[in-house]
Design a protein around this motif. Structure first.
Motif, PDB file in Angstrom:
ATOM      1  N   ALA A   2      63.485 -18.110  84.846  1.00  0.00           N
ATOM      2  CA  ALA A   2      64.426 -19.231  84.928  1.00  0.00           C
ATOM      3  C   ALA A   2      63.726 -20.579  84.763  1.00  0.00           C
TER       4      ALA A   2
ATOM      5  N   ALA B  71      69.266 -20.766  82.898  1.00  0.00           N
ATOM      6  CA  ALA B  71      68.573 -20.662  84.181  1.00  0.00           C
ATOM      7  C   ALA B  71      69.467 -20.015  85.233  1.00  0.00           C
TER       8      ALA B  71
ATOM      9  N   GLY C 274      62.960 -12.912  87.862  1.00  0.00           N
ATOM     10  CA  GLY C 274      64.130 -13.744  87.576  1.00  0.00           C
ATOM     11  C   GLY C 274      63.831 -15.217  87.769  1.00  0.00           C
ATOM     12  N   LEU C 275      63.079 -15.550  88.838  1.00  0.00           N
ATOM     13  CA  LEU C 275      62.725 -16.950  89.096  1.00  0.00           C
ATOM     14  C   LEU C 275      61.783 -17.483  88.035  1.00  0.00           C
TER      15      LEU C 275
ATOM     16  N   ALA D 161      63.119 -10.208  91.740  1.00  0.00           N
ATOM     17  CA  ALA D 161      63.456 -11.575  92.137  1.00  0.00           C
ATOM     18  C   ALA D 161      62.408 -12.564  91.628  1.00  0.00           C
TER      19      ALA D 161
ATOM     20  N   SER E 125      69.647 -16.255  84.447  1.00  0.00           N
ATOM     21  CA  SER E 125      68.426 -15.557  84.824  1.00  0.00           C
ATOM     22  C   SER E 125      68.308 -15.423  86.334  1.00  0.00           C
ATOM     23  N   TRP E 126      68.615 -16.500  87.061  1.00  0.00           N
ATOM     24  CA  TRP E 126      68.539 -16.492  88.516  1.00  0.00           C
ATOM     25  C   TRP E 126      69.554 -15.517  89.119  1.00  0.00           C
TER      26      TRP E 126
ATOM     27  N   SER F  13      66.622 -12.088  80.068  1.00  0.00           N
ATOM     28  CA  SER F  13      65.714 -11.783  81.173  1.00  0.00           C
ATOM     29  C   SER F  13      65.693 -10.308  81.540  1.00  0.00           C
TER      30      SER F  13
ATOM     31  N   LEU G  64      69.046 -11.990  91.332  1.00  0.00           N
ATOM     32  CA  LEU G  64      69.620 -11.794  92.656  1.00  0.00           C
ATOM     33  C   LEU G  64      70.361 -10.466  92.783  1.00  0.00           C
TER      34      LEU G  64
END
Length: 385
Positions: A51, A344, A47-48, A44, A347-348, A225, A352
């Motif tokens: 992004a 973004a 990923g953030l 997580a 990637s987010w 990502s 998740l």
């Protein structure tokens, strides 16, 4: 030189810029998630963090594009953006704590995202008489990507991935240096467009172009990502991961060499729809059959279409749909809405769902491209295309 004579194209200076710019992507994109993992960040968190550079594309390119269109100082903006992105990235050497890394990624990408959209306008200005030759300049970006993705993969198989920030900093410095030798197009006086930019954006064909581009880049946000992490979970070495990344870009180089023939023959709409269909197939192959190397190679070769052909067609689409005075803003919006927001979100979303079911991330990417294919086929209709 006579005023009406064709303007010489600084082929090698433009190509050197693209070589450095996409060389940076080749060094960072496949391995930055692995570097972040080595720092102990969760999926997580990764990923953030990945992004964030895409989020800055939502704001930064529009700001720089507006300044470029209203001042005409494109090269100054390119050079300033390249220099400041290099200085901001140097913060990674100070600390590797989460919020420091987040600040570095926001800072460097805010200025770095100013560079490519305006460089695209400069390049197409030089190629005004032969726009189909854009792909011959852009292919050097793909060559740079291949060299650095393969070289970095081989290096990190034998050495610690802790050295990745050094490679990134040096390539950012190279982007700045090559931007200094790019000349200004001779005929780059500001032209007042006959239509307001917002009015053009409301045209159904323009809306379809941007929506489809956002969905395509959403799928690529997942890929950029999490592809390396997915391959590492399937026990591929970092060197082999680099080879798999390079397969797609090698195919992209081959396609760029013939793209100037494909665009006039099949048109923007036909090429973009075909690319979206192949993207749908590509993400499903990667997601469902990661253990079969041959299928991965086939899927990666589709990158020639899902990125290379789609991007070249998109640049030509902007040239056709927007007047000269609006093209800087259009390139910036394409970077912001499609590459930025789309990437973004991808990637987010990938971050998740990753721990729940990694395959789901690639299924989401495939669905996005499948929807975009219908958007292009039924809504991207215009006599200019």
């Amino acid at each position: 030189m006579p005023q009406n004579a064709p303007e010489p194209v600084p082929y090698w200076r433009l190509s050197a810029f693209y070589f450095s710019f996409f060389g940076l992507l080749g060094a960072l994109f496949p391995y930055w998630s692995l570097y972040l993992k080595s720092l102990g960040f969760s999926a997580a968190d990764i990923g953030l963090l990945l992004a964030l550079p895409m989020v800055t594309k939502i704001v930064a390119p529009n700001l720089w594009g507006w300044l470029a269109d209203h001042t005409g100082k494109r090269l100054m903006i390119i050079r300033l953006g390249a220099l400041l992105s290099c200085l901001c990235f140097a913060g990674i050497f100070i600390s590797q704590q989460f919020w420091v890394v987040a600040f570095v990624m926001v800072g460097y990408s805010f200025f770095w995202n100013a560079v490519l959209p305006q460089q695209e306008v400069v390049t197409t200005s030089f190629l005004r008489e032969t726009p189909e030759n854009y792909s011959r300049v852009r292919l050097w970006g793909s060559i740079g990507f291949i060299i650095f993705v393969l070289g970095s993969g081989a290096w990190f198989d034998r050495h610690s991935i802790d050295g990745l920030p050094i490679i990134g900093f040096l390539l950012l410095a190279a982007i700045f240096i090559t931007s200094l030798v790019v000349p200004s197009p001779r005929r780059q006086h500001y032209q007042l467009p006959s239509q307001r930019f917002l009015k053009v954006l409301k045209q159904p064909v323009v809306v379809a172009f941007f929506v489809a581009g956002m969905l395509m880049q959403l799928s690529h946000g997942i890929y950029y990502s999490f592809f390396s992490l997915y391959m590492e979970s399937q026990h591929y070495s970092r060197g082999m991961i680099g080879v798999l990344w390079s397969v797609g870009v090698v195919a992209e180089v081959a396609l760029f060499m013939v793209m100037h023939r494909l665009l006039p023959r099949f048109g923007v709409r036909g090429i973009m729809a075909a690319c979206l269909l192949l993207a749908t197939i590509r993400w499903l192959l990667i997601g469902y059959f990661p253990q079969y190397l041959l299928l991965l190679v086939i899927a990666q070769s589709f990158h020639a279409f899902t990125f290379g052909a789609y991007h070249a067609a998109g640049i030509d689409c902007i040239r056709r749909l927007f007047e000269t005075g609006n093209q800087g803003k259009a390139q910036a919006l394409y970077s912001a809405f499609c590459l930025g927001l789309g990437g973004a979100i991808g990637s987010w979303l990938g971050g998740l769902v990753w721990d729940y079911r990694a395959l789901l991330a690639f299924e989401v990417g495939a669905l996005a491209c499948f929807i975009a294919m219908f958007v292009i086929w039924f809504r991207l209709k215009d006599s200019r295309l």
